[in-house]
Design a protein around this motif. Structure first.
Motif, mmCIF file in Angstrom:
data_model
loop_
_atom_site.group_PDB
_atom_site.id
_atom_site.type_symbol
_atom_site.label_atom_id
_atom_site.label_comp_id
_atom_site.label_asym_id
_atom_site.label_seq_id
_atom_site.Cartn_x
_atom_site.Cartn_y
_atom_site.Cartn_z
ATOM 1 N N ALA A 77 -22.532 35.781 27.638
ATOM 2 C CA ALA A 77 -22.205 34.744 26.650
ATOM 3 C C ALA A 77 -20.825 34.980 26.046
ATOM 4 N N ALA A 81 -17.618 32.600 26.393
ATOM 5 C CA ALA A 81 -16.910 32.108 25.214
ATOM 6 C C ALA A 81 -15.419 32.399 25.311
ATOM 7 N N LEU A 101 -18.684 26.958 27.011
ATOM 8 C CA LEU A 101 -19.440 27.135 25.764
ATOM 9 C C LEU A 101 -20.913 26.785 25.967
ATOM 10 N N ASP A 102 -21.189 25.775 26.761
ATOM 11 C CA ASP A 102 -22.587 25.429 27.060
ATOM 12 C C ASP A 102 -23.280 26.582 27.791
ATOM 13 N N ARG A 105 -24.040 29.336 25.306
ATOM 14 C CA ARG A 105 -25.221 29.019 24.489
ATOM 15 C C ARG A 105 -26.513 29.227 25.268
ATOM 16 N N ARG A 106 -26.503 28.865 26.550
ATOM 17 C CA ARG A 106 -27.703 29.081 27.371
ATOM 18 C C ARG A 106 -28.044 30.565 27.474
ATOM 19 N N LEU A 108 -27.358 32.807 25.293
ATOM 20 C CA LEU A 108 -27.810 33.280 23.977
ATOM 21 C C LEU A 108 -29.270 32.923 23.711
ATOM 22 N N ARG A 109 -29.786 31.904 24.394
ATOM 23 C CA ARG A 109 -31.202 31.583 24.257
ATOM 24 C C ARG A 109 -32.070 32.703 24.828
ATOM 25 N N GLY A 117 -23.751 35.209 18.982
ATOM 26 C CA GLY A 117 -23.987 33.835 18.545
ATOM 27 C C GLY A 117 -22.917 33.340 17.596
ATOM 28 N N VAL A 120 -19.651 32.648 19.571
ATOM 29 C CA VAL A 120 -19.728 31.411 20.341
ATOM 30 C C VAL A 120 -19.626 30.202 19.424
ATOM 31 N N GLU A 121 -20.328 30.214 18.317
ATOM 32 C CA GLU A 121 -20.293 29.057 17.420
ATOM 33 C C GLU A 121 -18.955 28.913 16.717
ATOM 34 N N ALA A 124 -16.902 27.167 19.215
ATOM 35 C CA ALA A 124 -17.340 25.777 19.334
ATOM 36 C C ALA A 124 -16.791 24.942 18.190
#
Length: 126
Positions: A77, A81, A101-102, A105-106, A108-109, A117, A120-121, A124
């Motif tokens: 992730a 990023a 970025l998508d 996020r995947r 990070l799930r 997190g 990445v945010e 974003a």
């Protein structure tokens, strides 16, 4: 700057490698043989410092694939990023950056890494 980054900068800046073909050959050798994602991330840093954005992206993409193969979701992730940041900042490719970025996020799930997190945010939001 890490020791690996300093070493790579020394190699890339070596007077014997001032010939662009020789320098590219050396970079490609490092890119093809490095099995440590950290080394590849350092190579990307060195390449960005030298203005070689394409080579930096290549190194980061390989680091990303190694993290994915190893099941390192948080590190994958973070590299995704960073790829988003490089794509947006250096090439202006907003759609490519959004795709990275998508992917970040995947990943990070699959893990619970608050620091990754936040990173990445933050990108974003940028």
């Amino acid at each position: 700057m890490g020791q690996t980054t300093e070493k790579i900068l020394q190699i890339v800046a070596n007077p014997e490698l001032k010939d662009p073909a020789k320098a590219a050959e050396r970079r490609n050798q490092i890119l093809a043989t490095a099995e440590d994602p950290g080394t590849l991330r350092d190579l990307a840093t060195a390449e960005l410092a030298l203005g070689a954005v394409g080579a930096a992206v290549d190194a980061l993409e390989r680091a990303y694939r190694l993290h994915v193969a190893a099941g390192d979701a948080a590190d994958a992730a973070l590299v995704a990023a960073r790829l988003a940041d490089v794509e947006l900042t250096h090439t202006g490719a907003a759609a490519v950056a959004t795709g990275w970025l998508d992917l970040a996020r995947r990943h990070l799930r699959d893990c619970h890494d608050p620091a990754a997190g936040v990173t990445v945010e933050m990108l974003a939001a940028y």
